[in-house]
Design a protein around this motif. Sequence first.
Motif, PDB file in Angstrom:
ATOM      1  N   LYS A 109     -10.191  13.089  -4.590  1.00 41.88           N
ATOM      2  CA  LYS A 109      -8.824  12.331  -4.965  1.00 41.88           C
ATOM      3  C   LYS A 109      -8.047  12.773  -6.439  1.00 41.88           C
ATOM      4  O   LYS A 109      -9.034  13.162  -7.210  1.00 41.88           O
ATOM      5  N   ARG A 143       1.013  -1.097   0.106  1.00 37.13           N
ATOM      6  CA  ARG A 143       0.119  -0.127  -0.127  1.00 37.13           C
ATOM      7  C   ARG A 143       0.823   1.145  -0.187  1.00 37.13           C
ATOM      8  O   ARG A 143       2.074   1.300   0.424  1.00 37.13           O
ATOM      9  N   TRP A 163      -3.186   9.721   3.689  1.00 43.34           N
ATOM     10  CA  TRP A 163      -3.115  10.691   2.562  1.00 43.34           C
ATOM     11  C   TRP A 163      -2.284  11.820   2.755  1.00 43.34           C
ATOM     12  O   TRP A 163      -2.129  12.239   3.883  1.00 43.34           O
ATOM     13  N   ARG A 193      -2.306   8.034  -0.481  1.00 43.49           N
ATOM     14  CA  ARG A 193      -2.662   8.611  -1.568  1.00 43.49           C
ATOM     15  C   ARG A 193      -2.807   9.838  -1.737  1.00 43.49           C
ATOM     16  O   ARG A 193      -2.413  10.839  -0.560  1.00 43.49           O
ATOM     17  N   ASN A 238      -6.335   4.629   5.345  1.00 37.27           N
ATOM     18  CA  ASN A 238      -6.348   5.819   5.044  1.00 37.27           C
ATOM     19  C   ASN A 238      -5.443   6.540   5.230  1.00 37.27           C
ATOM     20  O   ASN A 238      -5.377   7.421   6.256  1.00 37.27           O
TER      21      ASN A 238
END
Length: 152
Positions: free
Chosen positions: A51, A15, A94, A18, A92
């Motif tokens: 996003k 992973r 970010w 983002r 999550n």
Amino acid sequence: MNRASLMGGDDAAKRWPRVGVGVLIVNEGKVLIGKRKGSHGAGQYALPGGKLEWRETWEQCARREILEETAIELTGDVTYAYTCEAVIDENNHWITVFMRADVPADTTAVNTEPDKCEGWEWMKWGDDEVPTPRFLPLDIILKDAGPNKFEP
């Protein structure tokens, strides 16, 4: 110790963070803020945004997301304001790039994604002004940037 164990296991090695773009839409000294629903951060106040898509610039993302979420077409400058990192929950992580756009006084926001937002409201900007609970990136920019850095 190997990379996977340093990052929290084998799944973590697959992973990566983002990139999101949040937009400070400024209207007569107030900023547009809504309450999230239907995903991570549900029930928390947040700036509009979303996003970053493949090969999209931060400015393009800001313009697209604002039009999609609020029906506001940003026709003026959209400029870089701030960046933060937020680990929101186990799934999550970010990097949020904040952009700023000033809009005319008669600008009205429409809640075009009622499944994702309870509604939009123009609010005074500041740690003591924006209600809680707040989506972590919004909370970070309010606390890290100080009350006057992005003063509308």
